[in-house]
Design an enzyme around this catalytic site. Structure first.
Site, short mmCIF file in Angstrom:
data_model
loop_
_atom_site.label_atom_id
_atom_site.label_comp_id
_atom_site.label_asym_id
_atom_site.label_seq_id
_atom_site.Cartn_x
_atom_site.Cartn_y
_atom_site.Cartn_z
N ASP A 135 0.87 -1.18 0.00
CA ASP A 135 0.00 0.00 0.00
C ASP A 135 0.91 1.23 0.00
O ASP A 135 1.78 1.36 0.87
CB ASP A 135 -0.84 -0.03 1.29
CG ASP A 135 -2.22 0.54 1.10
OD1 ASP A 135 -2.35 1.54 0.39
OD2 ASP A 135 -3.17 -0.02 1.68
N ASP A 188 -2.86 4.60 -2.46
CA ASP A 188 -3.93 5.06 -1.59
C ASP A 188 -4.43 6.46 -1.99
O ASP A 188 -3.62 7.37 -2.18
CB ASP A 188 -3.40 5.10 -0.15
CG ASP A 188 -4.45 5.57 0.82
OD1 ASP A 188 -5.39 4.80 1.07
OD2 ASP A 188 -4.35 6.71 1.32
N GLU A 234 -6.46 3.74 -5.89
CA GLU A 234 -7.79 3.82 -5.30
C GLU A 234 -8.57 4.92 -6.01
O GLU A 234 -8.12 6.05 -6.11
CB GLU A 234 -7.65 4.15 -3.82
CG GLU A 234 -8.88 3.84 -3.04
CD GLU A 234 -8.79 4.33 -1.61
OE1 GLU A 234 -9.57 3.84 -0.80
OE2 GLU A 234 -7.96 5.20 -1.31
N HIS A 289 -10.91 -2.88 4.28
CA HIS A 289 -10.75 -2.35 5.64
C HIS A 289 -11.51 -1.04 5.83
O HIS A 289 -11.55 -0.52 6.94
CB HIS A 289 -9.27 -2.14 5.91
CG HIS A 289 -8.70 -1.07 5.02
ND1 HIS A 289 -8.56 -1.23 3.66
CD2 HIS A 289 -8.29 0.20 5.29
CE1 HIS A 289 -8.08 -0.12 3.13
NE2 HIS A 289 -7.91 0.76 4.09
N ASP A 290 -12.06 -0.47 4.76
CA ASP A 290 -12.84 0.77 4.89
C ASP A 290 -14.33 0.51 4.90
O ASP A 290 -15.14 1.46 4.82
CB ASP A 290 -12.54 1.72 3.72
CG ASP A 290 -11.13 2.28 3.80
OD1 ASP A 290 -10.59 2.38 4.91
OD2 ASP A 290 -10.57 2.60 2.73
C1 NOJ Z 1 -8.06 5.24 1.90
C2 NOJ Z 1 -7.70 4.15 2.83
O1 NOJ Z 1 -8.19 2.93 2.34
C3 NOJ Z 1 -8.27 4.52 4.18
O2 NOJ Z 1 -8.18 3.48 5.11
C4 NOJ Z 1 -7.55 5.75 4.67
O3 NOJ Z 1 -8.14 6.17 5.87
C5 NOJ Z 1 -7.61 6.87 3.65
N1 NOJ Z 1 -7.38 6.44 2.32
C6 NOJ Z 1 -6.58 7.91 3.97
O4 NOJ Z 1 -5.30 7.40 3.76
#
Ligand code: NOJ
Length: 583
Positions: free
Chosen positions: A132, A234, A288, A360-361
């Site tokens: 990541d 990210d 992302e 994880h989000d």
């Molecule tokens: C996306 C990530 O997946 C998330 O977990 C993070 O809080 C934000 N970007 C900021 O880095």
């Protein structure tokens, strides 16, 4: 001009001629050989959230040695690549997404030696490792930021975005994690504001500065030289900014992706990154966010543009929203089918997509898209596995979902650890929000639901740690855990293993043409996948009721390859029934 067109037509004619000769000479080559095969297209990516996976030293926090101790389990899943959430030095304001040193390992997670052993252990087992890369922002504790904030003339000042206070207040920017939603934080040390799209401890890097870009490419090469196999960038669609800082429309808070994503300059940065890093190694690359339109997504990933390997769109995962989400689209099976079919069609001929429904989000897969009531949890979790492993694109599967882990549904704010949830709670509190409604909503959607410790067995703390876990373990670990499911041939875990094998044994599931059937069926998702004369049919009942699919296909002659029910199905699909047939 006219001459040029004639020339062009002539060239086209010639190249068609040449390619048809070429094709007939190579007639024997199967379509598969012309698919532009890549390991990362055929990969099944398993995402590990290191903090919650396995603790080896009893401090209550998962670590690299913990992952190493579970490599055989990971291998047993059949997956071929692991995406590891950030493991770099970090004060952990956002669990590692605030990096203070990109070339070192977070103390909680171990050492660089542990990392090297982990990578070696994965490679020995034929598993690739995707890192990541968090470079839209760093931590405010990164040396660059410490220098940057120290004075207006410091050489690192332009590594970040600053707005001098004598110019007045900067134009409003929304922050996703700030307690006031304000992305500009005033810093009295130099009488200036700095920009942070995420928390105050995550200042945004200034990608217009070539020094920043070179630092990032060097850092990526450092990891590539170690042998890592890919990069997930990210929040990268936000990296480029319009630094003339125009005022933005008032729907910014709810539609920030529209204004923050894919700003001019982004493609140039990706092209440069590709040239400097990706092109030099056989690595997978994914950022992302895929922008707002297919055009955006294609601009990121089409071969020939030399930017990224695959796109990562949120439309699918965004569907299962808490019912009263402002501006949230209402979830329906028809909508779900529409979105996945639309994205498939967009990449049918060019470009490549990642397929996922959790990470994880997000809250837990089975809770959001399936049904975690005891009588339906297993069947619906298996149905979702069947879906994810039978779509075109690279499937990403989040750790713990292979056990059908469920939302923990915390009912008080003190149980939460996630900066987003905690800061939003503060915001609601200071802005007269309805706090009890907030807690109910978060029980459904908070990211912490997906971050509770991995449930290994029925011993204390689910076998995750001998210490006090950093976040509570879901009490259902006594029945939902890997040890129990490993022994049960019909478990979700073993179904996952079978379905991964099925995908690996059938290239049609990776590259095959996708055709949606029975489009308006409100309960069943049915589609075929076809490649080289092989045709597979996937039937998925997304509901808790019996349902029928009108596919027009006679199943009598079809061979069932997998099903989530132990008894043969008939015309009626039982609740959450899923099956794949060869026709
Ligand atoms: C996306 C990530 O997946 C998330 O977990 C993070 O809080 C934000 N970007 C900021 O880095």
């Amino acid at each position: 001009m006219q001459g040029k067109s004639v020339q062009l037509l002539y060239c086209l004619f010639l190249s068609t001629l040449i390619s048809s000769c070429h094709n007939s000479a190579e007639k024997k080559l199967s379509t598969v050989d012309t698919l532009n095969r890549k390991w990362w297209k055929e990969a099944v990516v398993y995402q590990i959230y290191p903090r919650s996976f396995k603790d080896s030293d009893g401090d209550g926090i998962g670590d690299l040695k913990g992952i190493i101790s579970k490599l055989d389990y990971i291998k047993s899943l059949g997956i071929t690549a692991v995406w590891l959430n950030p493991i770099y030095s970090s004060p952990n304001d956002d669990n590692g997404y605030d990096v203070s040193d990109y070339r070192n390992i977070m103390k909680d997670f171990g050492t660089m030696q542990d990392f090297d052993s982990l990578l070696k252990g994965m490679h020995e087992r034929g598993i690739k490792l995707v890192m990541d890369i968090v470079v839209n922002h760093s931590s405010d504790e990164h040396e660059w930021f410490k220098q940057s904030r120290s004075s207006r003339t410091n050489p690192y000042r332009n590594y970040y975005h600053w707005w001098n206070a004598e110019r007045g207040k900067p134009p409003y920017r929304y922050s996703l994690f700030d307690v006031n939603h304000d992305a500009w934080k005033y810093d009295s040390l130099t009488n200036a504001y700095y920009l942070h799209y995420f928390s105050r401890k995550q200042p945004d890097l200034n990608w217009e500065n070539p020094k920043v870009r070179n630092e990032v490419y060097d850092m990526m090469k450092f990891w590539a030289a170690k042998g890592v196999d890919g990069f997930r960038l990210d929040a990268f669609q936000f990296a480029a900014k319009d630094t003339t800082w125009p005022a933005l429309p008032s729907d910014l808070n709810t539609k920030f992706e529209k204004y923050y994503g894919m700003v001019n300059g982004l493609h140039d940065y990706l092209k440069e990154m590709n040239k400097e890093v990706f092109s030099k190694y056989d690595v997978m690359s994914v950022a992302e966010g895929a922008g707002q339109t297919f055009e955006d997504a294609h601009n990121l990933v089409d071969a020939g543009r030399n930017e990224l390997g695959m796109a990562y769109a949120f439309d699918g995962v965004n569907l299962a929203k808490y019912p009263s989400t402002p501006n949230g689209e209402k979830y329906s099976i028809i909508k779900f089918k529409e979105i996945f079919s639309k994205w498939d069609s967009a990449f049918a001929n060019n470009g490549w997509l990642s397929v996922f429904l959790s990470n994880h989000d997000q809250a837990r897969l089975v809770t959001r898209f399936g049904n975690d009531a005891p009588q339906f949890r297993e069947q619906s979790a298996k149905m979702l596995i069947t879906f994810l492993m039978s779509m075109r694109g690279t499937p990403y599967y989040y750790n713990g979902d292979e056990l059908g882990m469920t939302n923990i549904r915390f009912n008080k704010i003190e149980d939460y650890r996630d900066v987003q949830t905690l800061n939003e709670y503060q915001y609601q509190k200071t802005h007269g929000g309805n706090l009890s409604e907030f807690i109910i909503r978060k029980a459904f959607e908070s990211r912490d639901n997906g971050r509770t410790p991995f449930q290994w067995n029925d011993s204390i703390n689910a076998g995750f740690t001998t210490g006090k876990p950093w976040i509570n373990v879901n009490a259902n670990y006594t029945t939902i855990n890997a040890a129990v499911q490993d022994k049960d041939a019909n478990s979700i875990l073993n179904y996952f293993r079978k379905m991964v094998q099925l995908r690996k044994n059938n290239l049609a599931l990776v590259y095959g043409k996708y055709t949606l059937l029975d489009k308006n069926n409100p309960a069943v998702y049915a589609y075929t996948r076809e490649l080289n004369g092989k045709k597979l049919l996937v039937l998925l009942n997304f509901t808790a009721n019996n349902a029928t699919a009108n596919t027009g296909i006679n199943l009598l002659k079809a061979k069932q390859l997998i099903s989530n029910y132990s008894t043969a199905s008939n015309k009626v699909l039982r609740p959450y029934e899923a099956a794949v047939y060869e026709l």
